[in-house]
Each structure stands twice: as C-alpha cells, then as structure tokens.
Design a protein around this motif. Structure first.
Motif, PDB file in Angstrom:
ATOM      1  N   LYS A  13     -64.253  19.042  41.756  1.00 36.01           N
ATOM      2  CA  LYS A  13     -63.316  20.143  42.031  1.00 36.01           C
ATOM      3  C   LYS A  13     -62.489  20.523  40.819  1.00 36.01           C
ATOM      4  O   LYS A  13     -62.154  21.688  40.642  1.00 36.01           O
ATOM      5  N   THR A  31     -53.129  19.845  40.799  1.00 41.14           N
ATOM      6  CA  THR A  31     -51.983  19.203  41.465  1.00 41.14           C
ATOM      7  C   THR A  31     -52.106  17.678  41.479  1.00 41.14           C
ATOM      8  O   THR A  31     -51.108  16.985  41.636  1.00 41.14           O
ATOM      9  N   PHE A  35     -49.057  14.318  41.041  1.00 43.34           N
ATOM     10  CA  PHE A  35     -48.906  13.005  41.682  1.00 43.34           C
ATOM     11  C   PHE A  35     -49.117  11.887  40.659  1.00 43.34           C
ATOM     12  O   PHE A  35     -48.441  10.857  40.697  1.00 43.34           O
ATOM     13  N   ARG A  36     -50.055  12.120  39.752  1.00 42.07           N
ATOM     14  CA  ARG A  36     -50.307  11.124  38.697  1.00 42.07           C
ATOM     15  C   ARG A  36     -49.073  10.952  37.812  1.00 42.07           C
ATOM     16  O   ARG A  36     -48.742   9.841  37.384  1.00 42.07           O
ATOM     17  N   SER A  82     -52.468   7.956  44.367  1.00 41.88           N
ATOM     18  CA  SER A  82     -52.837   8.007  45.777  1.00 41.88           C
ATOM     19  C   SER A  82     -51.814   7.232  46.622  1.00 41.88           C
ATOM     20  O   SER A  82     -51.543   7.586  47.770  1.00 41.88           O
ATOM     21  N   ALA A  85     -48.590   9.309  46.834  1.00 45.95           N
ATOM     22  CA  ALA A  85     -48.849  10.565  47.563  1.00 45.95           C
ATOM     23  C   ALA A  85     -48.701  10.433  49.079  1.00 45.95           C
ATOM     24  O   ALA A  85     -48.715  11.433  49.785  1.00 45.95           O
ATOM     25  N   ARG A  91     -44.050  14.319  48.412  1.00 46.23           N
ATOM     26  CA  ARG A  91     -44.886  15.507  48.635  1.00 46.23           C
ATOM     27  C   ARG A  91     -44.020  16.753  48.716  1.00 46.23           C
ATOM     28  O   ARG A  91     -44.370  17.800  48.196  1.00 46.23           O
ATOM     29  N   ARG A 113     -55.771  18.165  47.184  1.00 47.88           N
ATOM     30  CA  ARG A 113     -56.270  17.650  48.466  1.00 47.88           C
ATOM     31  C   ARG A 113     -55.814  18.521  49.639  1.00 47.88           C
ATOM     32  O   ARG A 113     -56.423  18.505  50.693  1.00 47.88           O
ATOM     33  N   ASP A 114     -54.664  19.211  49.455  1.00 49.97           N
ATOM     34  CA  ASP A 114     -54.044  19.927  50.578  1.00 49.97           C
ATOM     35  C   ASP A 114     -53.674  21.359  50.185  1.00 49.97           C
ATOM     36  O   ASP A 114     -52.734  21.919  50.723  1.00 49.97           O
ATOM     37  N   ARG A 163     -59.813   5.088  48.123  1.00 49.72           N
ATOM     38  CA  ARG A 163     -58.992   6.273  47.875  1.00 49.72           C
ATOM     39  C   ARG A 163     -59.295   7.352  48.922  1.00 49.72           C
ATOM     40  O   ARG A 163     -58.386   7.986  49.451  1.00 49.72           O
ATOM     41  N   ASP A 167     -56.405   8.790  51.255  1.00 55.10           N
ATOM     42  CA  ASP A 167     -56.087  10.226  51.171  1.00 55.10           C
ATOM     43  C   ASP A 167     -56.410  10.955  52.486  1.00 55.10           C
ATOM     44  O   ASP A 167     -55.743  11.917  52.845  1.00 55.10           O
ATOM     45  N   ARG A 170     -53.745   9.542  55.680  1.00 52.49           N
ATOM     46  CA  ARG A 170     -52.279   9.513  55.637  1.00 52.49           C
ATOM     47  C   ARG A 170     -51.717  10.512  56.654  1.00 52.49           C
ATOM     48  O   ARG A 170     -52.395  11.487  57.035  1.00 52.49           O
TER      49      ARG A 170
END
Ligand code: DC
Length: 207
Positions: A13, A31, A35-36, A82, A85, A91, A113-114, A163, A167, A170
């Motif tokens: 992706k 994105t 988070f990283r 992860s 997150a 978030r 992811r979202d 992961r 992911d 959650r």
C-alpha cells in the motif's frame, strides 16, 4: 480529490500510495509514519510503550514535516507502532493532524489502516491493498536482506501475523476494508500491474 489507501503491513500500500501521489500530483501522507514517530519518541526516551498519557503527549507534539522515513522504517519500530496504535487518545491526537493534511486544497493521498473508515470516510477513492501473510513476510525479508540487514523468514512471518491480529482486533479503528473500498490483492500481481489497476479505478471515478 482524496485517495484513501488501507491495508496490512507490507501489502504494497505504501508503494501504491507513493506512485498514485506522483501520478496525480497530490501530496502524500503515510500515516503509519505518524504512529511510528510516536513509538520512536518513546523508545528514544526509554519510556514504556503502553503509558497512554506519555504516548498522547508525544502524539500531540508530532511535527508532520519532520517524519524521517530512514529512521522510522525499521521493522522493530513498526511493531512498537502497532502497540501505541491501540490507545484511543493517541489515535485521536494523530487523527486531527491526519485530517488537517487530508483537507488541504486540491486533495491528498493518505495510506494506513483506517483512512477509508475513520480518517477520510468521504474520500473520493478508497483502495484496500492486501496480499497473503506469506507473500508479505517474503517481501519484508527481501527488503531487509537487500539493505544488508539480517532477517529470518519464519520470524518475520510470525511478526506479520501478530501485527495483523493486533491491528485487526483492536477496539478503536481496527484494520478493516471500508464497505465502498476497491480490493486489490497483490499476492500474484506485481506492483506495476496493481498500480495500473488503481489508476483505472481512480480515473473511472474521476471521470
Ligand atoms: O503501515 P505501517 O507498518 O507503517 O504502520 C505501523 C503501525 O501503525 C501499524 O501496525 C498500525 C499502526 N497504524 C494504525 O493503527 N493506523 C494507521 N492509519 C496507520 C498505521
């Protein structure tokens, strides 16, 4: 035009988002890097990864212009990202920065992811890029070996599965395709063919 791209780790992706942003001349935000960066700030400060107050403060002070992929792309930082997150206040803080990026005039490409479900539910185009865990683990292994690092396929495959599990399960903004997302499975497609399919989808929607 907003293009939202979601999918699991190492699905392709990120490459897809970069190619589409170049092709359509739109700014791009990965994105995952946000988070990283939070995880990295905590690791560098030798702070725990599960303290929501500390992680929220790190997220609030994040500078989107200072995300350094060469530092943040390390495999272990993805794992730590992860974990941070899953915290709702992390978030929320990042969501504000991500939405403000998406709302710039002319539009943007965001991947994560979202994006299609939470960050940009009204995106013009939503893509969900997937590949089997084995294919993704092989890509990650090759990538690390290609940079001269050490990587063991079975260990990476176990990480990829762990992961995916974290992911996808959650409570807040889990990894799930938006109802109106176009699915692109890159298990048997090279990135160039997948990119051509994505361009056709975008052009059809734009036209
Ligand atoms: O895409 P990536 O591997 O750089 O993402 C790292 C982690 O960040 C991922 O495992 C989960 C989290 N993430 C998220 O929860 N939501 C996003 N939109 C992007 C990433």
């Amino acid at each position: 035009m907003i293009i939202a791209i979601d999918g699991p780790a190492a699905s392709g992706k990120g490459t897809m988002a970069r190619l589409l942003s170049e092709h359509f001349n739109l700014p791009h935000l990965d994105t995952g890097l946000t988070f990283r960066a939070v995880a990295h700030a905590l690791l560098v400060a030798e702070q725990p990864l599960d303290d929501e107050n500390l992680a929220e403060a790190a997220a609030q002070s994040l500078d989107l212009g200072a995300l350094d992929r060469s530092v943040l792309s390390a495999h272990e930082i993805g794992e730590a990202a992860s974990r941070v997150a899953v915290m709702p206040r992390v978030r929320q803080a990042l969501l504000e920065a991500q939405r403000s990026f998406a709302s710039q005039p002319g539009g943007a490409v965001l991947d994560g992811r979202d994006i299609g479900t939470v960050v940009c539910p009204d995106a013009d185009v939503k893509l969900f890029v997937t590949a089997s865990p084995e294919v993704r683990a092989q890509r990650r292994t090759d990538e690390i070996l290609g940079k001269g690092g050490r990587a063991d396929f079975e260990t990476i495959l176990a990480d990829v599965r762990k992961r995916d599990e974290r992911d996808s399960n959650r409570a807040v903004a889990p990894l799930v395709p938006a109802e109106d997302a176009h699915l692109l499975d890159t298990s048997k497609l090279d990135i160039e063919s997948a990119f051509q399919q994505a361009v056709s989808i975008v052009e059809e929607i734009r036209g």
